[in-house]
Design a protein around this motif. Sequence first.
Motif, PDB file in Angstrom:
ATOM      1  N   PRO A   9       0.830  -1.217   0.000  1.00 23.84           N
ATOM      2  CA  PRO A   9       0.000   0.000   0.000  1.00 23.84           C
ATOM      3  C   PRO A   9       0.853   1.251   0.000  1.00 23.84           C
ATOM      4  O   PRO A   9       1.995   1.253   0.472  1.00 23.84           O
ATOM      5  N   ARG A  10       0.281   2.313  -0.531  1.00 22.38           N
ATOM      6  CA  ARG A  10       0.967   3.601  -0.612  1.00 22.38           C
ATOM      7  C   ARG A  10       0.295   4.585   0.338  1.00 22.38           C
ATOM      8  O   ARG A  10      -0.917   4.753   0.312  1.00 22.38           O
ATOM      9  N   ASP A  11       1.108   5.231   1.153  1.00 20.24           N
ATOM     10  CA  ASP A  11       0.595   6.228   2.094  1.00 20.24           C
ATOM     11  C   ASP A  11      -0.552   5.638   2.920  1.00 20.24           C
ATOM     12  O   ASP A  11      -0.387   4.593   3.530  1.00 20.24           O
ATOM     13  N   ASP A  12      -1.712   6.299   2.907  1.00 20.35           N
ATOM     14  CA  ASP A  12      -2.850   5.828   3.698  1.00 20.35           C
ATOM     15  C   ASP A  12      -3.837   5.027   2.847  1.00 20.35           C
ATOM     16  O   ASP A  12      -5.021   4.965   3.145  1.00 20.35           O
ATOM     17  N   GLU A  13      -3.336   4.396   1.796  1.00 22.94           N
ATOM     18  CA  GLU A  13      -4.206   3.684   0.854  1.00 22.94           C
ATOM     19  C   GLU A  13      -5.071   2.636   1.545  1.00 22.94           C
ATOM     20  O   GLU A  13      -6.277   2.540   1.272  1.00 22.94           O
ATOM     21  N   TRP A  14      -4.489   1.848   2.450  1.00 29.97           N
ATOM     22  CA  TRP A  14      -5.266   0.775   3.063  1.00 29.97           C
ATOM     23  C   TRP A  14      -6.347   1.330   3.992  1.00 29.97           C
ATOM     24  O   TRP A  14      -7.441   0.771   4.058  1.00 29.97           O
ATOM     25  N   LYS A 169      -2.337  -5.501   1.001  1.00 28.62           N
ATOM     26  CA  LYS A 169      -1.826  -5.826  -0.338  1.00 28.62           C
ATOM     27  C   LYS A 169      -2.818  -5.360  -1.388  1.00 28.62           C
ATOM     28  O   LYS A 169      -4.031  -5.574  -1.246  1.00 28.62           O
ATOM     29  N   PHE A 170      -2.287  -4.728  -2.433  1.00 30.15           N
ATOM     30  CA  PHE A 170      -3.102  -4.289  -3.565  1.00 30.15           C
ATOM     31  C   PHE A 170      -2.445  -4.845  -4.828  1.00 30.15           C
ATOM     32  O   PHE A 170      -1.554  -4.226  -5.409  1.00 30.15           O
ATOM     33  N   LYS A 171      -2.886  -6.030  -5.214  1.00 28.01           N
ATOM     34  CA  LYS A 171      -2.265  -6.760  -6.333  1.00 28.01           C
ATOM     35  C   LYS A 171      -2.989  -6.385  -7.618  1.00 28.01           C
ATOM     36  O   LYS A 171      -4.020  -6.969  -7.961  1.00 28.01           O
ATOM     37  N   TYR A 172      -2.425  -5.411  -8.323  1.00 32.78           N
ATOM     38  CA  TYR A 172      -3.076  -4.906  -9.540  1.00 32.78           C
ATOM     39  C   TYR A 172      -2.053  -4.652 -10.649  1.00 32.78           C
ATOM     40  O   TYR A 172      -1.896  -3.539 -11.124  1.00 32.78           O
ATOM     41  N   ALA A 173      -1.345  -5.724 -11.003  1.00 31.17           N
ATOM     42  CA  ALA A 173      -0.427  -5.701 -12.155  1.00 31.17           C
ATOM     43  C   ALA A 173       0.675  -4.657 -12.006  1.00 31.17           C
ATOM     44  O   ALA A 173       1.142  -4.092 -12.996  1.00 31.17           O
ATOM     45  N   GLY A 174       1.099  -4.422 -10.784  1.00 25.94           N
ATOM     46  CA  GLY A 174       2.101  -3.396 -10.537  1.00 25.94           C
ATOM     47  C   GLY A 174       3.454  -3.646 -11.182  1.00 25.94           C
ATOM     48  O   GLY A 174       4.186  -2.703 -11.456  1.00 25.94           O
ATOM     49  N   LYS A 175       3.796  -4.912 -11.416  1.00 25.50           N
ATOM     50  CA  LYS A 175       5.102  -5.200 -12.016  1.00 25.50           C
ATOM     51  C   LYS A 175       5.018  -5.392 -13.529  1.00 25.50           C
ATOM     52  O   LYS A 175       6.031  -5.639 -14.173  1.00 25.50           O
ATOM     53  N   ARG A 176       3.817  -5.276 -14.088  1.00 23.65           N
ATOM     54  CA  ARG A 176       3.647  -5.486 -15.523  1.00 23.65           C
ATOM     55  C   ARG A 176       3.977  -4.228 -16.316  1.00 23.65           C
ATOM     56  O   ARG A 176       3.950  -3.107 -15.799  1.00 23.65           O
TER      57      ARG A 176
END
Length: 209
Positions: A9-14, A169-176
């Motif tokens: 997560p980034r900053d206060d995303e969660w 965890k925010f699994k959204y194709a971040g490494k693609r």
Amino acid sequence: MLIHPWDAPRDDEWQRWLAAHDFGQLAVNGPPGEPPYVQPLHFAYDAERGEALTHLARPNPLWHALEANPDVLLSVVDDYVFVPGPWQAEPSTPPEHGVPTSLYAAVQLRCRAHVVDDPAEKAALLNGQTGHFQPEGGSARAAAGEAPYGRLLSGIRGLRLEVTGVRAKFKYAGKRSEAVRDRIAAGLADRDGARDTEARAHVLRRQPD
């Protein structure tokens, strides 16, 4: 839960995500030799106090296990979708060689559970939950010994879940690659199935820095 750097997560995303997702599963260690108890439930998360409020029926078998070990895990998963393999194939790779995957958001709150049995405290807890889920009002407030809910308080026990740790965890194709992320976003828009809109918003929003 494995969390790669690109899924963190980034900053206060969660916190922002959890504010809009208030149904999860409470996992409590079972007795020796038994699997954990897992209880689906609504909860109201209070970011300022760092706790989640909920309640359960008094006959629930979870209570004995919880009193034996108050360290619990509240797990929330949503905005999940299946991504077909061809959507994930890089431009230089045949579409049929693409690897299918799941995209999802998940927050796990490690908590110390505090059981609430005092009638007045239970009423206050219930009013806090009701205020979260029905901010527009429309229901009477609970008060110990008073109608319409006072006589029902003995049938439940309240729970204050004091948050002691967070994994998100925010699994959204971040490494693609950008090409693959664009294809996934387009595929989700075209498919327009359950949770596709929410997942697409995450894919577009969580572009690599």
